[in-house]
Motif scaffolding. Structure first.
Motif, mmCIF file in Angstrom:
data_model
loop_
_atom_site.group_PDB
_atom_site.id
_atom_site.type_symbol
_atom_site.label_atom_id
_atom_site.label_comp_id
_atom_site.label_asym_id
_atom_site.label_seq_id
_atom_site.Cartn_x
_atom_site.Cartn_y
_atom_site.Cartn_z
ATOM 1 N N PRO A 199 0.817 -1.226 0.000
ATOM 2 C CA PRO A 199 0.000 0.000 0.000
ATOM 3 C C PRO A 199 0.844 1.267 0.000
ATOM 4 N N GLU A 200 1.990 1.241 0.709
ATOM 5 C CA GLU A 200 2.842 2.424 0.761
ATOM 6 C C GLU A 200 3.355 2.796 -0.634
ATOM 7 N N MET A 201 3.607 1.786 -1.450
ATOM 8 C CA MET A 201 4.087 2.034 -2.807
ATOM 9 C C MET A 201 3.002 2.693 -3.646
ATOM 10 N N ILE A 202 1.784 2.191 -3.551
ATOM 11 C CA ILE A 202 0.677 2.763 -4.327
ATOM 12 C C ILE A 202 0.369 4.178 -3.839
ATOM 13 N N LYS A 203 0.487 4.412 -2.542
ATOM 14 C CA LYS A 203 0.301 5.770 -2.009
ATOM 15 C C LYS A 203 1.330 6.731 -2.609
ATOM 16 N N GLU A 204 2.557 6.249 -2.754
ATOM 17 C CA GLU A 204 3.599 7.104 -3.337
ATOM 18 C C GLU A 204 3.298 7.390 -4.803
ATOM 19 N N LEU A 205 2.784 6.386 -5.523
ATOM 20 C CA LEU A 205 2.384 6.593 -6.912
ATOM 21 C C LEU A 205 1.321 7.676 -7.008
ATOM 22 N N LEU A 206 0.329 7.617 -6.147
ATOM 23 C CA LEU A 206 -0.731 8.634 -6.142
ATOM 24 C C LEU A 206 -0.173 10.014 -5.794
ATOM 25 N N LYS A 207 0.763 10.046 -4.856
ATOM 26 C CA LYS A 207 1.329 11.325 -4.410
ATOM 27 C C LYS A 207 2.125 12.003 -5.506
ATOM 28 N N ILE A 208 3.022 11.262 -6.163
ATOM 29 C CA ILE A 208 3.861 11.900 -7.178
ATOM 30 C C ILE A 208 3.057 12.295 -8.413
ATOM 31 N N SER A 209 1.859 11.709 -8.547
ATOM 32 C CA SER A 209 1.005 11.999 -9.705
ATOM 33 C C SER A 209 0.028 13.133 -9.442
ATOM 34 N N ASP A 210 0.107 13.748 -8.241
ATOM 35 C CA ASP A 210 -0.834 14.819 -7.868
ATOM 36 C C ASP A 210 -2.274 14.365 -8.082
ATOM 37 N N PHE A 211 -2.572 13.196 -7.545
ATOM 38 C CA PHE A 211 -3.889 12.589 -7.764
ATOM 39 C C PHE A 211 -4.904 13.250 -6.833
ATOM 40 N N ASN A 212 -5.506 14.347 -7.341
ATOM 41 C CA ASN A 212 -6.450 15.119 -6.532
ATOM 42 C C ASN A 212 -7.879 14.633 -6.753
ATOM 43 N N SER A 213 -8.839 15.380 -6.230
ATOM 44 C CA SER A 213 -10.247 14.959 -6.260
ATOM 45 C C SER A 213 -10.835 14.931 -7.661
ATOM 46 N N GLU A 214 -10.184 15.578 -8.613
ATOM 47 C CA GLU A 214 -10.693 15.596 -9.986
ATOM 48 C C GLU A 214 -9.931 14.644 -10.914
ATOM 49 N N ALA A 215 -8.931 13.970 -10.376
ATOM 50 C CA ALA A 215 -8.079 13.117 -11.206
ATOM 51 C C ALA A 215 -8.710 11.742 -11.416
ATOM 52 N N TYR A 216 -8.239 11.054 -12.450
ATOM 53 C CA TYR A 216 -8.635 9.661 -12.657
ATOM 54 C C TYR A 216 -7.470 8.905 -13.273
ATOM 55 N N LEU A 217 -7.570 7.584 -13.243
ATOM 56 C CA LEU A 217 -6.511 6.745 -13.785
ATOM 57 C C LEU A 217 -7.089 5.746 -14.772
ATOM 58 N N VAL A 218 -6.230 5.307 -15.687
ATOM 59 C CA VAL A 218 -6.602 4.342 -16.716
ATOM 60 C C VAL A 218 -5.735 3.105 -16.560
ATOM 61 N N ILE A 219 -6.362 1.930 -16.588
ATOM 62 C CA ILE A 219 -5.646 0.657 -16.520
ATOM 63 C C ILE A 219 -5.640 0.022 -17.910
ATOM 64 N N LEU A 220 -4.458 -0.392 -18.358
ATOM 65 C CA LEU A 220 -4.306 -1.073 -19.644
ATOM 66 C C LEU A 220 -3.903 -2.521 -19.368
ATOM 67 N N PRO A 221 -4.776 -3.494 -19.673
ATOM 68 C CA PRO A 221 -4.547 -4.890 -19.290
ATOM 69 C C PRO A 221 -4.058 -5.791 -20.421
ATOM 70 N N MET A 222 -3.624 -5.222 -21.545
ATOM 71 C CA MET A 222 -3.417 -6.036 -22.756
ATOM 72 C C MET A 222 -2.239 -7.008 -22.668
ATOM 73 N N ALA A 223 -1.364 -6.859 -21.666
ATOM 74 C CA ALA A 223 -0.282 -7.834 -21.503
ATOM 75 C C ALA A 223 -0.802 -9.144 -20.924
ATOM 76 N N SER A 224 -1.943 -9.095 -20.262
ATOM 77 C CA SER A 224 -2.470 -10.257 -19.551
ATOM 78 C C SER A 224 -3.259 -11.186 -20.471
ATOM 79 N N GLN A 225 -3.194 -12.485 -20.164
ATOM 80 C CA GLN A 225 -4.039 -13.456 -20.864
ATOM 81 C C GLN A 225 -5.484 -13.363 -20.396
ATOM 82 N N GLU A 226 -5.684 -12.744 -19.260
ATOM 83 C CA GLU A 226 -7.035 -12.550 -18.705
ATOM 84 C C GLU A 226 -7.219 -11.063 -18.382
#
Length: 296
Positions: A55-82
């Motif tokens: 969790p600490e790692m993901i918190k740092e990712l959010l912090k350095i990205s300035d993930f504020n109340s208006e932000a959003y993220l996109v997940i790209l799953p195409m490397a996965s077989q599922e």
């Protein structure tokens, strides 16, 4: 006397005009230099070596990205077989930290590589997260498409591009595929340091002077990284262990997470080949701990 005064006034006017022209020239030169600054990517890279993401790692990712109340993220799953499962588990790590599901978008571009709505949305995301799986599969979907261009546009404008495992491997221009030319059957072991053995293909190209290996210490991949450092001496060879990441901003790199990052350089461009075996002198090897920094 009057003539001298007139001459003096004319001389001062000429001098003032000359100064103004010089000032104008300087301003023009500064303006011409501005695009060089603007052309430098404004985003960051958050490259995870695979395994569990604390969790600490993901918190740092959010912090350095300035993930504020208006932000959003996109997940790209195409490397996965599922891909659906990849979106589910990637989303979960953010939801567990209180991120509303409405601010998490999963786009499987295998089903819509030309989807303009998805690409426009991706360009405006604060974080773009690439799941694990097979890096070659991911690049087969992305390379030479509007999605490839959209990823670079987002990065240039300030998005953080994150990826784990295969999502880490794709970050560099020269990408380790995981395959060997001389040992076709994949075992996960890299038991030799041989010439022309490690398969390299085209990655996303966010890193121009480095090649990324992942699951590094856990899966004992040193032989592979040494081979890369010898055969690609202009690149910094970087092995990232599990539950560990590097944060890249420009040419500056910071280690975060729970384990180590191995950095190998070949500044002398040393390489010798004998009976298919690789040799080199004066390789530089560093073992970086969390909190350490280095440059390419």
């Amino acid at each position: 006397m009057a003539f001298n005064k007139i001459f003096l006034l004319l001389f001062m006017l000429v001098l003032m005009c000359s100064c103004n022209n010089k000032s104008s020239t300087v301003e023009t030169n500064n303006t011409n230099n501005a695009p060089e600054v603007l052309n430098k990517p404004q985003g960051k890279l958050f490259i995870i070596g695979g395994g569990k993401r604390p969790p600490e790692m993901i918190k740092e990712l959010l912090k350095i990205s300035d993930f504020n109340s208006e932000a959003y993220l996109v997940i790209l799953p195409m490397a996965s077989q599922e891909p659906d499962s990849a979106i589910y588990y990637a989303s979960k790590q953010f939801k567990n930290l209180g991120i509303d599901s409405k601010r998490i978008k999963g786009f499987n571009f295998e089903k819509g590589i030309e989807n303009k709505v998805w690409i426009d949305s991706l360009k405006k995301a604060n974080i773009i997260y690439i799941s694990g799986g097979d890096q070659t599969k991911f690049m087969d979907v992305v390379l030479n498409t509007p999605l490839y261009d959209g990823l670079h546009e987002a990065y240039n404008k300030g998005a953080t591009i994150a990826g784990t495992s295969a999502g880490a491997a794709v970050m560099s221009d020269k990408m380790i595929t995981g395959n060997e030319y001389k040992h076709k059957e994949y075992t996960g072991d890299f038991r030799t340091i041989e010439s022309k053995n490690i398969e390299i293909s085209q990655g996303l190209g966010f890193l121009k002077h480095a090649i990324i290996d992942q699951h590094f210490v856990k899966r004992m991949r040193m032989n592979r990284l040494i081979s890369i450092a010898i055969e690609y001496p202009n690149e910094t060879a970087i092995g990232i262990d599990e539950s560990t990441a590097i944060i890249v901003e420009g040419d500056s790199v910071k280690v975060t997470g729970k384990s180590q990052v191995i950095v190998i350089k070949n500044p002398q461009k040393s390489m010798e080949t004998r009976n298919g075996l690789l040799g080199a002198d004066q390789l530089e090897l560093s073992v970086k701990l969390p909190g350490s920094t280095f440059a390419f």
